[in-house]
Motif scaffolding. Structure first.
Motif, PDB file in Angstrom:
ATOM      1  N   GLU A  57       0.830  -1.195   0.000  1.00  0.00           N
ATOM      2  CA  GLU A  57       0.000   0.000   0.000  1.00  0.00           C
ATOM      3  C   GLU A  57       0.874   1.258   0.000  1.00  0.00           C
ATOM      4  O   GLU A  57       0.628   2.230  -0.720  1.00  0.00           O
ATOM      5  CB  GLU A  57      -0.931  -0.019   1.233  1.00  0.00           C
ATOM      6  N   ARG A  58       1.941   1.218   0.826  1.00  0.00           N
ATOM      7  CA  ARG A  58       2.830   2.402   0.890  1.00  0.00           C
ATOM      8  C   ARG A  58       3.524   2.631  -0.446  1.00  0.00           C
ATOM      9  O   ARG A  58       3.604   3.763  -0.960  1.00  0.00           O
ATOM     10  CB  ARG A  58       3.863   2.178   1.997  1.00  0.00           C
ATOM     11  N   ARG A  59       4.016   1.560  -1.072  1.00  0.00           N
ATOM     12  CA  ARG A  59       4.698   1.705  -2.344  1.00  0.00           C
ATOM     13  C   ARG A  59       3.736   2.122  -3.452  1.00  0.00           C
ATOM     14  O   ARG A  59       4.119   2.855  -4.387  1.00  0.00           O
ATOM     15  CB  ARG A  59       5.380   0.403  -2.718  1.00  0.00           C
ATOM     16  N   ALA A  60       2.492   1.654  -3.376  1.00  0.00           N
ATOM     17  CA  ALA A  60       1.506   2.047  -4.395  1.00  0.00           C
ATOM     18  C   ALA A  60       1.236   3.532  -4.330  1.00  0.00           C
ATOM     19  O   ALA A  60       1.132   4.215  -5.375  1.00  0.00           O
ATOM     20  CB  ALA A  60       0.222   1.249  -4.198  1.00  0.00           C
ATOM     21  N   TRP A  61       1.112   4.056  -3.121  1.00  0.00           N
ATOM     22  CA  TRP A  61       0.902   5.502  -3.008  1.00  0.00           C
ATOM     23  C   TRP A  61       2.130   6.274  -3.510  1.00  0.00           C
ATOM     24  O   TRP A  61       2.008   7.309  -4.181  1.00  0.00           O
ATOM     25  CB  TRP A  61       0.612   5.877  -1.549  1.00  0.00           C
ATOM     26  N   ALA A  62       3.289   5.743  -3.227  1.00  0.00           N
ATOM     27  CA  ALA A  62       4.507   6.431  -3.703  1.00  0.00           C
ATOM     28  C   ALA A  62       4.592   6.379  -5.234  1.00  0.00           C
ATOM     29  O   ALA A  62       4.976   7.354  -5.908  1.00  0.00           O
ATOM     30  CB  ALA A  62       5.749   5.798  -3.085  1.00  0.00           C
ATOM     31  N   GLU A  64       2.088   6.173  -7.313  1.00  0.00           N
ATOM     32  CA  GLU A  64       1.048   7.045  -7.862  1.00  0.00           C
ATOM     33  C   GLU A  64       1.528   8.486  -7.876  1.00  0.00           C
ATOM     34  O   GLU A  64       1.259   9.238  -8.822  1.00  0.00           O
ATOM     35  CB  GLU A  64      -0.235   6.913  -7.046  1.00  0.00           C
ATOM     36  N   ASP A  65       2.268   8.847  -6.840  1.00  0.00           N
ATOM     37  CA  ASP A  65       2.785  10.214  -6.805  1.00  0.00           C
ATOM     38  C   ASP A  65       3.808  10.445  -7.930  1.00  0.00           C
ATOM     39  O   ASP A  65       3.947  11.560  -8.446  1.00  0.00           O
ATOM     40  CB  ASP A  65       3.443  10.500  -5.462  1.00  0.00           C
ATOM     41  N   TYR A  73      -2.298  -1.873  -5.369  1.00  0.00           N
ATOM     42  CA  TYR A  73      -2.460  -1.498  -3.959  1.00  0.00           C
ATOM     43  C   TYR A  73      -2.585  -2.771  -3.122  1.00  0.00           C
ATOM     44  O   TYR A  73      -2.790  -3.880  -3.626  1.00  0.00           O
ATOM     45  CB  TYR A  73      -3.697  -0.615  -3.775  1.00  0.00           C
ATOM     46  N   TYR A 122      -5.101   0.148   9.625  1.00  0.00           N
ATOM     47  CA  TYR A 122      -5.150  -0.875   8.592  1.00  0.00           C
ATOM     48  C   TYR A 122      -5.908  -2.082   9.153  1.00  0.00           C
ATOM     49  O   TYR A 122      -5.744  -2.446  10.343  1.00  0.00           O
ATOM     50  CB  TYR A 122      -3.738  -1.303   8.189  1.00  0.00           C
TER      51      TYR A 122
END
Length: 473
Positions: A57-62, A64-65, A73, A122
């Motif tokens: 989840e953390r890497r997916a948000w990164a 996306e940025d 995700y 979470y």
């Protein structure tokens, strides 16, 4: 042999209860342990997955940025595993109120793992899979094990109880078999029982020792009764022969000398004959009580004869027409006769033995005469009952029917020695002999205290016997 409440039954019950208790305990422990183990396994499997999904989840948000197009995700990865991953506002409010950690719902069919990190909540939820079906199977296996354990326990109880109770059963059979044999015969217990080194052997040796003591006692009593029979029979025969000679010589005396001594000689002859008959009866009672022959007894005639003897001897004085409840007689002088009030129904019969019945009547009258406090004795005879009462109470703590137990005589109470129960003119054997004679006759002896007159009442209850039956007998 009685099985209810036996040692074998108690052992079976104890083993069965032990097996049931162990089965229930182990079953509950197994089920509780399985729940803890299941929770541990779910947590052990879900926590690494939770860490991986949070990292995804953390890497997916990164990503996306940074404007990447193909982004996965944590929720996408959880769906591929048939689980559900929620983050932030996706978490339901009801789960938000739970603490961090693993939680189960629906009887452990579903789980939720909550983790709060960097201000974000979470949640990972899903099914526990085969845990519940396996738990049901485990319950069945535990039930089968419990039933098998119960069956094994019952089998062991049967085998062990047979081995433990077999010596007791043999000992019981040996003792019961000896009770059915002829009285006076003794057979030793089986040696293998006496030589056992357990509690049964201790019991068998105690029974053997007790029997040896009883055997010696019976032998001594048998020798004693034989000696008494020989020693008493000879002097009584001599006395009877001497009295017959005196009666012949007395008849040849001139004048009033013979007439003056005739009543005394008659009384001596009658007393000696009664002593001889009583001695024969008592010796027969001591040796072979089963040989006593019963016959129809005229209870009224036997009592009248005994009362006349005591009246001629100066021991009793028959009352006139005075009612028993009127007035209060003064205590007679020492050695004087006691006033007797007799109320006897006519034609009262029973089945018994003449000499034993005489022992009962004489000892009851002598006891009432000796211990009366007002100089009166009351006698009542009805079909089925003889009642003898006199003034005076017997102490409650005094077993008056025990051998050797005596109460204070009339003269001693008058002299103020009523507390000295041991100093009595009586021997303490009369009422004990009465009780024993009543047992052999099949009669029942009762003692009562009549208030407020403070009287002691003895009742002899006997089965009525009609005169017609007595004539036929």
């Amino acid at each position: 042999m009685r099985q209810r409440g036996s040692i074998r039954g108690r052992m079976l019950a104890a083993f069965a209860l032990l097996a049931l208790g162990l089965g229930l305990t182990l079953g509950l422990a197994g089920l509780l342990s399985y729940d803890r183990l299941g929770a541990y396994l779910v947590g052990w499997h879900a926590r690494p997955v939770m860490e991986a999904l949070m990292e995804a989840e953390r890497r997916a948000w990164a990503a996306e940025d940074r404007g990447r197009r193909h982004i996965y995700y944590g929720e996408d990865l959880a769906a591929a595993m048939h689980w559900r991953f929620l983050a932030g506002k996706q978490v339901p409010p009801a789960w938000e109120r739970l603490s961090d950690g693993l939680h189960f719902f629906g009887g452990m069919e579903e789980f939720v793992l909550l983790v709060r990190r960097d201000g974000v909540t979470y949640a990972l939820s899903g099914h526990t899979g085969m845990l519940q079906p396996m738990k049901a199977r485990l319950g069945g296996v535990l039930l089968v094990c419990a039933l098998a354990g119960l069956a094994v326990a019952v089998l062991l109880a049967v085998l062990l109880s047979r081995g433990l109770t077999r010596p007791l059963s043999r000992l019981t059979s040996a003792v019961e078999g000896r009770d059915r044999r002829e009285p006076g015969t003794f057979t030793p217990l089986p040696p293998d029982l006496v030589n056992l080194n357990d509690e049964v052997g201790v019991l068998a040796r105690a029974l053997a020792a007790r029997e040896a003591e009883l055997r010696d006692f019976v032998r001594r009593e048998s020798f004693f009764t034989g000696d008494v029979s020989h020693e008493l029979r000879t002097p009584l025969t001599i006395m009877q022969g001497g009295l017959e000679i005196l009666e012949l010589r007395l008849a040849s005396l001139p004048g009033a000398a013979g007439a003056e001594l005739a009543p005394l000689l008659e009384r001596l002859t009658r007393t000696t004959a009664s002593m001889a008959a009583t001695t024969r009866t008592l010796l027969l009672l001591a040796r072979r009580p089963e040989a006593l022959e019963r016959e129809a007894l005229d209870m009224g005639a036997a009592l009248h004869a005994l009362i006349r003897e005591d009246a001629r001897g100066g021991l009793l004085r028959l009352a006139g027409q005075e009612a028993p409840g009127q007035g209060r007689a003064c205590p007679p002088q020492e050695g004087g006769p006691v006033l007797l009030f007799a109320d006897m129904a006519s034609d009262v019969w029973s089945l018994g033995q003449k000499e034993l019945a005489r022992i009962v009547f004489k000892n009851l009258l002598d006891n009432a005469r000796r211990y009366t406090e007002n100089g009166r004795v009351y006698l009542r005879l009805t079909p089925g009952m003889l009642e003898v009462r006199n003034g005076g109470r017997i102490p409650e703590n005094l077993d008056i029917f025990a051998r050797g137990v005596r109460g204070p005589a009339r003269q001693e109470r008058q002299e103020g020695h009523s507390s000295d129960l041991g100093a009595s003119a009586g021997s303490g054997l009369g009422l004990s002999l009465v009780l024993r004679a009543c047992e052999h006759l099949g009669w029942r002896l009762e003692r009562h205290t009549a208030a407020p007159e403070a009287e002691t009442v003895f009742r002899v209850l006997f089965p009525p016997f009609s005169a017609a039956e007595g004539d036929e007998a």
